[in-house]
Design an enzyme around this catalytic site. Structure first.
Site, PDB file in Angstrom:
ATOM      1  N   PHE A 239      -8.725   7.667 -24.179  1.00 15.30           N
ATOM      2  CA  PHE A 239      -7.647   7.218 -25.057  1.00 15.30           C
ATOM      3  C   PHE A 239      -8.270   6.782 -26.370  1.00 15.30           C
ATOM      4  O   PHE A 239      -9.042   5.815 -26.406  1.00 15.30           O
ATOM      5  CB  PHE A 239      -6.925   6.042 -24.386  1.00 15.30           C
TER       6      PHE A 239
ATOM      7  N   PRO B 260     -12.594   1.840 -36.832  1.00 12.22           N
ATOM      8  CA  PRO B 260     -13.400   0.789 -37.464  1.00 12.22           C
ATOM      9  C   PRO B 260     -12.564  -0.274 -38.173  1.00 12.22           C
ATOM     10  O   PRO B 260     -12.920  -1.450 -38.171  1.00 12.22           O
ATOM     11  CB  PRO B 260     -14.273   1.568 -38.457  1.00 12.22           C
TER      12      PRO B 260
ATOM     13  N   LEU C 217      -7.537   5.351 -29.770  1.00 10.50           N
ATOM     14  CA  LEU C 217      -6.640   4.652 -30.685  1.00 10.50           C
ATOM     15  C   LEU C 217      -7.431   3.802 -31.676  1.00 10.50           C
ATOM     16  O   LEU C 217      -7.246   3.904 -32.889  1.00 10.50           O
ATOM     17  CB  LEU C 217      -5.656   3.782 -29.898  1.00 10.50           C
TER      18      LEU C 217
ATOM     19  N   SER D  34      -6.859  -4.465 -33.347  1.00 16.87           N
ATOM     20  CA  SER D  34      -5.627  -5.141 -32.943  1.00 16.87           C
ATOM     21  C   SER D  34      -4.431  -4.648 -33.748  1.00 16.87           C
ATOM     22  O   SER D  34      -3.320  -4.536 -33.229  1.00 16.87           O
ATOM     23  CB  SER D  34      -5.786  -6.654 -33.112  1.00 16.87           C
TER      24      SER D  34
ATOM     25  N   GLU E  71      -7.283  -3.597 -24.186  1.00 16.05           N
ATOM     26  CA  GLU E  71      -5.843  -3.550 -23.906  1.00 16.05           C
ATOM     27  C   GLU E  71      -5.101  -4.626 -24.705  1.00 16.05           C
ATOM     28  O   GLU E  71      -4.006  -5.057 -24.328  1.00 16.05           O
ATOM     29  CB  GLU E  71      -5.554  -3.728 -22.399  1.00 16.05           C
TER      30      GLU E  71
ATOM     31  N   THR F 256      -6.273  -8.059 -27.434  1.00 13.68           N
ATOM     32  CA  THR F 256      -6.963  -9.334 -27.267  1.00 13.68           C
ATOM     33  C   THR F 256      -5.986 -10.419 -26.798  1.00 13.68           C
ATOM     34  O   THR F 256      -4.760 -10.259 -26.858  1.00 13.68           O
ATOM     35  CB  THR F 256      -7.580  -9.797 -28.595  1.00 13.68           C
TER      36      THR F 256
END
Length: 389
Positions: free
Chosen positions: A122, A127, A124, A131, A372, A374
């Site tokens: 996955f 850099p 997503l 979040s 997943e 924070t």
């Protein structure tokens, strides 16, 4: 989607035996070599662990969320590297295709994912977009030429779990404008020209897991590689996937807490100071009691939310369930950090030594509060939903 009770009980018992007989004895080897032995990976494939959450019609086992959490709990009781090998196939790598993909995409991809012949990752995080996933910068430019309609992808993805093992990626790219509505989800083969991997990441813990950058330089993918065939739905797909992933991680954290507690109890029984086992001292008992109570609370939360997840319409986002999944993920991953810290304290100086299991788990579980979403992202999700509702 769920396995019948009798079949699930047999599966869970076989997973428990596999963990006790094969995985726990191999923990030291994984820590030393930073690699999961290939014969264990083959055994995982044979057991069907790569297809736990994929429906039977696509070659998987078809567990419900509650059943998947029960298996994740057991897998937490050994090195997290073992679960990581197939974790993206069970969760974030495949679920977007299962939830939002076309029937052709499901039938082409999911059977190979369920068998373990294809590792899905996955992609997503970037850099400058962790979040704040809606601000991702990887671009997908649509082009039309004599070979048909394509998207040209360029950008960098960071900290991508199982990227070195992956044969394909569920990859998010911006295809239009700014914000969440301009993001599309693609199925991107790892062998396409222009796609390369960065050097393997060196991490604080979780030796044996594999992460690295994924670099896209003018990578051409067919237009029908968009999950569901509809541009602009990628952010919604990612959010659906993360609800399930957060519950999986919650259960995993509870399993690790159980293992650390067992290690701590065993040490407290055997270690003697002042002429008696340290487990007879009330302050040691207090630390064990706090860990047990927090584990009980966390596991209760995870199980309750998993049942609520199973009760909602499949493939739909329920804001209340999403909020509760964030509650479980936040509490359970913070909880296991406290349990691991107490485990080191109970072991004293031995707990700081690398060869001690609690020292490894202390390092390993720190990551659970980051991926997943924070802890702070979970707080935002919970607070927003409370205000909205």
């Amino acid at each position: 989607m769920a396995l019948d009770h009798e079949s699930f009980d047999l599966l869970l018992a076989s997973v428990q035996r596999f963990i006790a007989d094969r995985l726990v004895p191999a923990e030291d080897e994984v820590e030393t070599r930073d690699e999961v032995p290939s014969d264990i990976v083959d055994d995982m494939k044979a057991m069907g662990l790569f297809g736990l959450s994929i429906p039977e019609e696509y070659g998987g086992i078809g567990l419900s969320m509650a059943q998947e959490c029960a298996v994740a709990y057991e897998l937490g009781r050994t090195s997290l590297a073992f679960r990581s090998v197939f974790g993206t196939n069970v969760g974030i790598g495949s679920q977007g295709i299962l939830m939002d993909g076309t029937e052709a995409q499901k039938r082409e991809i999911l059977p190979r994912v369920a068998s373990g012949d294809l590792i899905m990752s996955f992609a997503l995080t970037e850099p400058d977009a962790g979040s704040d996933a809606a601000s991702l910068k990887t671009r997908g430019q649509r082009v039309q030429d004599e070979s048909g309609s394509h998207y040209v992808l360029s950008g960098t993805k960071r900290f991508i779990t199982n990227a070195p093992r992956a044969g394909a990626f569920t990859l998010m790219a911006r295809t239009d404008g700014d914000g969440p509505s301009g993001i599309s989800a693609f199925i991107v083969s790892a062998d396409l020209p222009g796609l390369s991997l960065g050097k393997p990441d060196k991490k604080m813990g979780q030796r044996g897991t594999k992460t690295c950058d994924v670099i896209l330089d003018q990578v051409r993918v067919p237009a029908d590689s968009i999950i569901g065939g509809v541009p602009g739905q990628g952010f919604k797909t990612a959010m659906k996937v993360l609800d399930r992933g957060r519950l999986h991680v919650s259960a995993l954290a509870c399993g690790v807490a159980q293992r650390v507690l067992e290690e701590s109890i065993a040490y407290a029984r055997d270690r003697r100071q002042f002429g008696r086992p340290i487990g007879e001292f009330q302050l040691i008992q207090a630390m064990l009691a706090d860990s047990q109570a927090e584990l009980y609370a966390g596991w209760s939360m995870a199980q309750d939310c998993a049942r609520r997840y199973d009760a909602k319409p499949a493939g739909q986002i329920d804001p209340d369930v999403s909020m509760r999944a964030s509650c479980a993920k936040m509490f359970c991953t913070e909880m296991v950090g406290r349990v691991a810290d107490r485990g080191v304290q109970i072991h004293g100086g031995a707990g700081y030594m690398n060869e001690t299991k609690v020292e490894r788990f202390y390092r390993d579980v720190r990551l659970l509060r980051l991926y997943e979403g924070t802890t702070q992202i979970q707080q935002i999700i919970i607070g927003r939903e409370l205000i909205r509702a």
